[in-house]
Design a protein around this motif. Structure first.
Motif, PDB file in Angstrom:
ATOM      1  N   HIS A   1       0.843  -1.192   0.000  1.00 60.88           N
ATOM      2  CA  HIS A   1       0.000   0.000   0.000  1.00 60.88           C
ATOM      3  C   HIS A   1       0.886   1.252   0.000  1.00 60.88           C
ATOM      4  CE1 HIS A   1      -2.675  -3.100   1.770  1.00 60.88           C
ATOM      5  NE2 HIS A   1      -3.593  -2.470   1.057  1.00 60.88           N
ATOM      6  N   VAL A   2       0.415   2.267  -0.689  1.00 54.77           N
ATOM      7  CA  VAL A   2       1.169   3.530  -0.731  1.00 54.77           C
ATOM      8  C   VAL A   2       0.747   4.400   0.442  1.00 54.77           C
ATOM      9  CG1 VAL A   2      -0.498   4.659  -2.286  1.00 54.77           C
ATOM     10  CG2 VAL A   2       1.874   5.469  -2.195  1.00 54.77           C
ATOM     11  N   PHE A   3       1.719   5.059   1.063  1.00 54.07           N
ATOM     12  CA  PHE A   3       1.427   5.932   2.201  1.00 54.07           C
ATOM     13  C   PHE A   3       2.423   7.094   2.225  1.00 54.07           C
ATOM     14  CE2 PHE A   3       4.576   2.938   3.745  1.00 54.07           C
ATOM     15  CZ  PHE A   3       5.440   3.729   4.493  1.00 54.07           C
ATOM     16  N   PRO A   4       2.058   8.193   2.910  1.00 57.32           N
ATOM     17  CA  PRO A   4       3.002   9.305   3.023  1.00 57.32           C
ATOM     18  C   PRO A   4       4.029   9.032   4.126  1.00 57.32           C
ATOM     19  CG  PRO A   4       0.693  10.022   3.267  1.00 57.32           C
ATOM     20  CD  PRO A   4       0.738   8.543   3.452  1.00 57.32           C
ATOM     21  N   LEU A   5       5.292   9.067   3.764  1.00 55.49           N
ATOM     22  CA  LEU A   5       6.370   9.020   4.745  1.00 55.49           C
ATOM     23  C   LEU A   5       6.793  10.463   4.979  1.00 55.49           C
ATOM     24  CD1 LEU A   5       8.298   7.094   6.342  1.00 55.49           C
ATOM     25  CD2 LEU A   5       9.927   7.425   4.476  1.00 55.49           C
ATOM     26  N   ILE A   6       6.771  10.909   6.246  1.00 53.73           N
ATOM     27  CA  ILE A   6       7.019  12.323   6.506  1.00 53.73           C
ATOM     28  C   ILE A   6       8.073  12.522   7.587  1.00 53.73           C
ATOM     29  CG2 ILE A   6       4.598  12.824   5.934  1.00 53.73           C
ATOM     30  CD1 ILE A   6       4.235  13.504   8.964  1.00 53.73           C
ATOM     31  N   SER A   7       8.714  13.665   7.506  1.00 52.84           N
ATOM     32  CA  SER A   7       9.533  14.163   8.600  1.00 52.84           C
ATOM     33  C   SER A   7       8.587  14.926   9.514  1.00 52.84           C
ATOM     34  CB  SER A   7      10.624  15.077   8.049  1.00 52.84           C
ATOM     35  OG  SER A   7      11.349  15.680   9.095  1.00 52.84           O
ATOM     36  N   ALA A   8       8.395  14.436  10.735  1.00 52.61           N
ATOM     37  CA  ALA A   8       7.341  14.935  11.619  1.00 52.61           C
ATOM     38  C   ALA A   8       7.334  16.455  11.807  1.00 52.61           C
ATOM     39  CB  ALA A   8       7.424  14.230  12.968  1.00 52.61           C
ATOM     40  N   PRO A   9       8.494  17.104  12.007  1.00 50.33           N
ATOM     41  CA  PRO A   9       8.451  18.554  12.232  1.00 50.33           C
ATOM     42  C   PRO A   9       7.972  19.347  11.026  1.00 50.33           C
ATOM     43  CG  PRO A   9      10.531  17.617  12.996  1.00 50.33           C
ATOM     44  CD  PRO A   9       9.863  16.578  12.174  1.00 50.33           C
ATOM     45  N   ALA A  10       7.946  18.741   9.857  1.00 40.94           N
ATOM     46  CA  ALA A  10       7.625  19.492   8.640  1.00 40.94           C
ATOM     47  C   ALA A  10       6.130  19.672   8.425  1.00 40.94           C
ATOM     48  CB  ALA A  10       8.238  18.794   7.424  1.00 40.94           C
ATOM     49  N   LEU A  11       5.295  18.801   9.015  1.00 39.87           N
ATOM     50  CA  LEU A  11       3.856  18.884   8.800  1.00 39.87           C
ATOM     51  C   LEU A  11       3.132  18.960  10.134  1.00 39.87           C
ATOM     52  CD1 LEU A  11       3.093  16.266   5.979  1.00 39.87           C
ATOM     53  CD2 LEU A  11       3.535  18.710   5.758  1.00 39.87           C
TER      54      LEU A  11
END
Length: 288
Positions: A228-238
């Motif tokens: 499954h596709v999901f958003p991988l994020i750097s937490a402080p950025a969003l």
């Protein structure tokens, strides 16, 4: 170890739990600094489409975003760029990401917990969409009708004359004839990347599935892992608003929907335009 050396080590070892930290232990990097969230992609059409969806949703939520100046070689390289702090957000895939994590623990049946334990501090896997970009095995309608094929186990009744091959046969998740023999007791002959193989190994979003009306065979024993596709994020950025905006696409973005979007971009439409039109049609975007 100096901060520069720490960054170098992190860039070599993806997701080993290494993260550059300040005195308070917070992950820091280029993408965490004040400014727009940076969205990265690999070179595939699918990745560019998903990234465009993320960008439109974040912009609609009032988040400043920009696209990374470079595209990365693979989903793993894109994920590494998030970990290293070079970008803020990227489309990622479950099994591909876990395969890149040396020694990561697995919680059977709980991919969310598995990813949470494996990711380094400050890097977050947001909930996945329904869409899968992984490998599928499919047959033509005539082959399905002739041999009464609905799932991989049904291939047992087709005898020993069918071949296995296709454009995704080199994918790490593509099952070999030996794996299928062990799991389902079927006998197939390998045909490499041949597009004329009886049982075709394709990406789930390959436009040929819809275009040719191919029948995707069910895999109840899960010999092909989920992607499954999901958003991988750097937490402080969003912030929470941005994360909530990305979550809105989850149930609506199915494999079939992503395949249609990918096909439209392959046919010449820009990812941004395709993303905006689809999001507006689904009621997820109000701005023109």
């Amino acid at each position: 170890m100096s901060r520069i050396a720490a960054l170098a080590v992190c860039s070599l070892l993806l997701l080993t739990g290494c993260a550059t930290a300040n005195a308070q232990g917070t992950h820091v990097g280029y993408a965490d600094r004040a400014g727009p969230a940076v969205i990265g992609t690999d070179g595939s059409t699918e990745s560019r489409v998903v990234a465009a969806l993320y960008g439109e949703l974040l912009t609609g939520a009032g988040q400043k975003v920009r696209t990374a100046d470079v595209s990365y070689a693979s989903p793993v390289a894109t994920a590494q760029a998030v970990v290293d702090g070079r970008i803020s957000v990227a489309p990622a895939y479950e099994s591909t990401l876990l395969r890149a994590m040396p020694g990561g623990q697995t919680m059977p049946g709980n991919m969310e917990a598995t990813l949470s334990m494996a990711l380094p501090p400050g890097i977050v896997a947001l909930p996945p969409a329904a869409a899968q970009g992984g490998v599928v095995l499919a047959v033509t309608p005539s082959t399905a009708k002739r041999h009464r094929l609905y799932g991989l186990a049904d291939l047992r009744g087709a005898g020993t004359g069918l071949t296995l091959g296709g454009s995704a046969s080199g994918d790490p998740d593509a099952p070999s004839v030996a794996v299928l023999k062990k799991a389902y007791g079927v006998t197939l002959t390998p045909a490499g990347t041949a597009g004329t193989a009886d049982v075709r190994v394709l990406r789930g979003t390959d436009p040929a599935i819809a275009r040719d009306g191919l029948v995707v065979l069910a895999d109840p024993k899960a010999v092909v892992p989920p992607e499954h596709v999901f958003p991988l994020i750097s937490a402080p950025a969003l912030d929470l608003t941005g994360r909530t905006a990305l979550a809105r696409v989850n149930t609506l973005l199915t494999t079939a929907q992503l395949a249609k979007l990918t096909a439209s971009v392959d046919a010449g439409e820009t990812p941004g335009r395709a993303a905006r039109a689809w999001l507006r049609a689904k009621g997820l975007l109000n701005r023109p």
